[in-house]
Design a protein around this motif. Structure first.
Motif, short mmCIF file in Angstrom:
data_model
loop_
_atom_site.label_atom_id
_atom_site.label_comp_id
_atom_site.label_asym_id
_atom_site.label_seq_id
_atom_site.Cartn_x
_atom_site.Cartn_y
_atom_site.Cartn_z
N SER A 1 -40.70 140.28 33.30
CA SER A 1 -39.88 139.31 34.04
C SER A 1 -40.79 138.28 34.69
N VAL A 2 -40.34 137.04 34.70
CA VAL A 2 -41.10 135.94 35.29
C VAL A 2 -40.19 135.17 36.23
N VAL A 3 -40.62 135.03 37.48
CA VAL A 3 -39.83 134.30 38.49
C VAL A 3 -40.77 133.38 39.26
N GLY A 4 -40.37 132.12 39.45
CA GLY A 4 -41.24 131.23 40.20
C GLY A 4 -40.70 129.82 40.28
N SER A 5 -41.62 128.85 40.25
CA SER A 5 -41.26 127.44 40.48
C SER A 5 -41.34 126.60 39.21
N TYR A 6 -41.66 127.23 38.07
CA TYR A 6 -42.00 126.52 36.83
C TYR A 6 -40.75 126.10 36.06
N ASN A 7 -40.54 124.79 35.92
CA ASN A 7 -39.47 124.27 35.08
C ASN A 7 -39.95 124.14 33.64
N MET A 8 -38.99 124.11 32.71
CA MET A 8 -39.36 123.94 31.30
C MET A 8 -39.37 122.46 30.95
N ASP A 9 -40.34 121.75 31.52
CA ASP A 9 -40.42 120.32 31.29
C ASP A 9 -41.87 119.86 31.40
N ILE B 1 -48.22 118.21 34.98
CA ILE B 1 -48.41 117.32 36.12
C ILE B 1 -48.49 118.07 37.46
N ASN B 2 -47.47 118.87 37.77
CA ASN B 2 -47.36 119.46 39.11
C ASN B 2 -48.10 120.79 39.23
N SER B 3 -48.34 121.20 40.47
CA SER B 3 -48.80 122.57 40.72
C SER B 3 -47.59 123.49 40.70
N GLU B 4 -47.76 124.71 40.20
CA GLU B 4 -46.68 125.68 40.09
C GLU B 4 -47.23 127.08 40.31
N ILE B 5 -46.35 128.01 40.66
CA ILE B 5 -46.76 129.41 40.82
C ILE B 5 -45.60 130.32 40.42
N ASN B 6 -45.90 131.34 39.64
CA ASN B 6 -44.91 132.31 39.19
C ASN B 6 -45.43 133.73 39.36
N GLY B 7 -44.52 134.65 39.60
CA GLY B 7 -44.84 136.06 39.59
C GLY B 7 -44.35 136.69 38.30
N ILE B 8 -45.16 137.58 37.73
CA ILE B 8 -44.78 138.28 36.50
C ILE B 8 -44.76 139.77 36.80
N ILE B 9 -43.64 140.41 36.47
CA ILE B 9 -43.42 141.81 36.83
C ILE B 9 -43.26 142.63 35.56
N LEU B 10 -43.98 143.74 35.48
CA LEU B 10 -43.88 144.67 34.36
C LEU B 10 -43.03 145.85 34.80
N SER B 11 -41.72 145.78 34.49
CA SER B 11 -40.79 146.83 34.95
C SER B 11 -39.50 146.74 34.16
N GLU B 12 -39.11 147.83 33.52
CA GLU B 12 -37.84 147.84 32.80
C GLU B 12 -36.67 147.67 33.76
N GLU B 13 -36.74 148.31 34.92
CA GLU B 13 -35.65 148.24 35.89
C GLU B 13 -35.47 146.81 36.40
N ILE C 1 -47.67 143.81 39.16
CA ILE C 1 -47.29 142.41 39.37
C ILE C 1 -48.51 141.53 39.16
N LYS C 2 -48.34 140.45 38.45
CA LYS C 2 -49.41 139.45 38.29
C LYS C 2 -48.91 138.11 38.84
N ILE C 3 -49.82 137.36 39.41
CA ILE C 3 -49.52 136.01 39.88
C ILE C 3 -50.19 135.02 38.95
N ILE C 4 -49.37 134.17 38.32
CA ILE C 4 -49.89 133.18 37.38
C ILE C 4 -49.76 131.81 38.03
N ASP C 5 -50.86 131.08 38.06
CA ASP C 5 -50.94 129.85 38.83
C ASP C 5 -51.21 128.66 37.92
N LYS C 6 -50.81 127.50 38.39
CA LYS C 6 -51.14 126.25 37.72
C LYS C 6 -51.43 125.19 38.77
N ASN C 7 -52.55 124.51 38.63
CA ASN C 7 -52.91 123.43 39.55
C ASN C 7 -52.20 122.13 39.17
#
Length: 693
Positions: free
Chosen positions: A607-615, A621-633, A494-500
């Motif tokens: 897989s990527v799950v978090g708070s990041y909208n495609m806008d 502008i905003n701070s955001e945080i997403n988790g990225i998971i490397l897993s076929e299941e 699992i990786k945590i990808i951040d944006k300020n």
């Protein structure tokens, strides 16, 4: 046998590309296709076929197996083995295509797996100087240009970080000025505004340059598994593993939060864009109050735009003040509206800069991140209320992964443009919070209502209000007692990808999502409530579509949206998106629920799950945080949820392109029954406002 056949076809593809005439531009796409075909050619161990057939050393089959094994490398010894094999193949085939290919791939390995651009450049330069290198020499020239540009981008990012540090130093100096010296305060504030302008202009320039750089870099992006391994989180780690589960049910998402915080023993860190003053927000504050009494270290931050009552209105801020009335508690409000007035002269986006993170961290080992805010419509079902959200979170366990989430939390919590909530605890306020906690506790555990005798009329009125709210949510009491946070956990990297936010320099999220898009070879699934494609996002999807990648986009319709301004911008764009992005299919949600999940799936493993909208707001502008998971299941489960939503409650948008080039809607937003369409069409006339949404 199937693997052997795939490998043979892969080798045939290499051979055909090597003998193709120069009329076929070998610049970028052939490299891309060869690379992906070879990497997907074998699911076997590094250097043997599935059938057990013998592989001749330094042969085409040997090279295919070596390349196929690159994406599976997870240790220094395996990296060295790959390098040794490629070097051996190159040495044994100095004067033919196989040797050239091996040398080229060897340079890629130094760049991809070791981040050794010096060695990669050295090998690429040797290819360009080889008279017999042909197309591989041309490809090496382009790779060298990419390496040079990557170095320049890294230098500019480092320079941006320095400008950020100078800006914050000036802001801290301004805050330390005494009021006795009005001219001194003005001079310091002017210096801060100057440095803020320098920083934000440089950040905007870098955002524009990234568009051109990503176009150049796209053909040289490694497979998605390697993109995942390359990324180092904010703590400098690149090998974090943990346990993760997907929280799709609204009621279970609330159970998870309630149990997680209730079980905290040492520390709780919470950041939310929205904490409403309904039973969910008030009971959360009451639960934090109880944990504060137990001595648990608590840090809480909310956003004043998303949570105006609790953050700015005295009638409600008193509840945060009551929780803050402990030495082990720190509560902050992000970027108060009153402090944004002058920075708007630099950039209008400063006035809408928000902390959009949704984070809970408990005991530095467990966490929930995702799209849900704290409000009734995120945790109830349509069987109970007319409007509820379809949203997504992930629950994570693992100390190393949680440290990355904590670093993202701290970067926003400890910055200077946040404001402490003053400690103050009136008896009445504390009583209301205690009642809110017990109302939720009793209802979850027994389905009953908490009704102590109250003599204080305001306390009694609040108690009645909270119980009346709970009566609307019978589904909430279904199976809390049997719910276990640890159920359905999957072990995975699992990786945590951040944006300020715009007041800080980090924006790893956009860049990584673009890299995953450029790495994809089969399909991209996107579920996102607000789709207003920026230039970088659209360019990445166009590149993927041109490579033949299937792109499925699921978003809100005028029927389901809760943001008509965002829907108006999407209304302007959707037809041209279908025209310009090959292999794109757009589905819009028409069900009773409002779509709010922000999830991505790239090929079969990412897989990527978090708070990041495609806008633009999430990208710039905003701070955001997403988790990225490397897993076929995990990825398979994620895509199945999206497919279920598409199958059950969605319709596909379609266009027709006329002979004169006009794009005509066959099925679009205009065909959907919505009383908001007149407003959406009106706002769509103001497309120049797109960067603010």
């Amino acid at each position: 046998m199937k693997t052997l056949i795939k490998t043979i076809f892969a080798l045939l593809s290499i051979f055909l590309s090597s003998v193709a005439s120069s009329a076929v531009d070998s610049s970028l796409m052939p490299f891309r296709e060869d690379q992906k075909i070879l990497i997907s050619a074998s699911s076997s161990a590094h250097f043997s076929t599935a059938s057990g057939s013998k592989v001749l050393p330094n042969s085409e089959m040997h090279l295919a197996n070596v390349i196929a094994g690159i994406k599976n490398v997870d240790s220094a010894s395996q990296t060295n083995e790959i390098i040794g094999n490629l070097s051996s193949i190159a040495a044994a085939n100095k004067n033919n295509h196989l040797g050239l290919r091996a040398r080229y791939q060897l340079a890629c390995v130094y760049d991809w797996l070791l981040n050794d651009t010096e060695k990669a450049a050295e090998i690429m330069k040797s290819l360009t100087k080889d008279d017999k290198s042909g197309d591989w020499g041309k490809k090496a020239e382009k790779y060298l240009k990419y390496i040079d540009e990557k170095r320049e981008i890294e230098k500019k990012k480092a320079a941006l970080k320095k400008k950020s540090d100078l800006m914050w130093k000036a802001y801290k100096f301004y805050q330390s000025a005494g009021l006795f010296s009005i001219p001194g305060v003005a001079i310091r504030y002017a210096d801060y505004l100057t440095k803020l302008a320098v920083f934000q202009f440089a950040m905007s320039d870098l955002e524009k340059e990234m568009l051109a750089f990503e176009e150049l870099a796209a053909p040289f992006i490694p497979p998605a598994e390697i993109v995942f391994k390359q990324y180092q989180d904010s703590n400098g780690r690149s090998d974090t593993k943990g346990m993760v589960s997907y929280l799709i049910s609204n009621t279970k998402a609330w159970y998870a939060r309630w149990k997680l915080i209730s079980e905290a023993q040492h520390s709780i860190d919470i950041q939310y864009f929205i904490i409403e003053n309904d039973i969910f927000g008030m009971s959360l504050c009451g639960l934090l109050l109880q944990k504060a009494r137990e001595g648990v270290l608590i840090r809480l931050m909310i956003d004043p735009i998303g949570s105006p009552e609790l953050a700015t209105k005295p009638a409600w801020t008193k509840f945060l003040s009551a929780v803050a009335n402990f030495p082990n508690v720190k509560i902050k409000v992000f970027n108060q509206v009153s402090d944004k007035n002058l920075p708007i002269l630099i950039d209008v986006r400063n006035v809408i800069t928000m902390n959009h993170d949704k984070i809970i961290i408990v005991d530095d080992y467990r966490s929930i991140i995702g799209g849900r805010n704290i409000s009734y419509d995120y945790f109830t079902e349509t069987s109970d209320v007319d409007i509820a959200y379809r949203d997504s979170d992930i629950y994570i366990e693992g100390r190393e992964v949680i440290q990355a989430i904590k670093c993202a939390f701290t970067e926003e919590f400890d910055q200077l443009r946040v404001y402490d909530v003053k400690a103050k605890a009136a008896v009445q306020t504390v009583k209301i919070l205690d009642n809110a906690r017990e109302c939720m506790n009793v209802f979850l555990k027994s389905g009953n209502y908490y009704n102590p005798s109250e003599t204080d009329s305001q306390v009694a009125n609040e108690l009645k209000r909270m119980n009346d709210e709970l009566k609307r949510f019978p589904s909430l009491k279904s199976d809390f007692a049997s719910y276990k946070l640890e159920s359905e956990l999957i072990e995975a990297p699992i990786k945590i990808i951040d944006k300020n936010s715009r007041y800080n320099f980090r924006n790893d999220l956009t860049s990584e999502l673009v890299r995953y898009s450029d790495a994809s070879v089969k399909e991209i699934f996107i579920q996102n409530p607000f789709v207003i494609l920026t230039d970088r996002a659209k360019a990445a999807l166009v590149r993927a579509g041109r490579r033949g990648v299937k792109i499925i986009l699921h978003t809100n319709s005028p029927v389901s949206t809760d943001n008509w301004m965002s829907q108006a911008m999407f209304y302007n764009d959707w037809k041209m998106m279908l025209k310009d992005i090959p292999n794109l299919r757009i589905y819009t949600f028409n069900g009773l629920m409002r779509l709010h999940g922000k999830i991505f799936a790239f090929d079969d493993e990412i897989s990527v799950v978090g708070s990041y909208n495609m806008d633009p707001m999430s990208e710039n502008i905003n701070s955001e945080i997403n988790g990225i998971i490397l897993s076929e299941e995990f990825c398979s489960n994620l895509k199945s949820y999206i497919n279920d939503d598409i199958t059950n409650d969605s319709s596909e948008l379609k266009i027709r392109i006329e002979p004169d080039g006009r794009v005509v809607s066959v099925n679009g937003p205009d065909d959907m029954p919505s009383d908001k369409m007149w407003l959406i069409k009106l706002v769509a006339n103001f497309g120049w406002l797109k960067p603010l949404f």
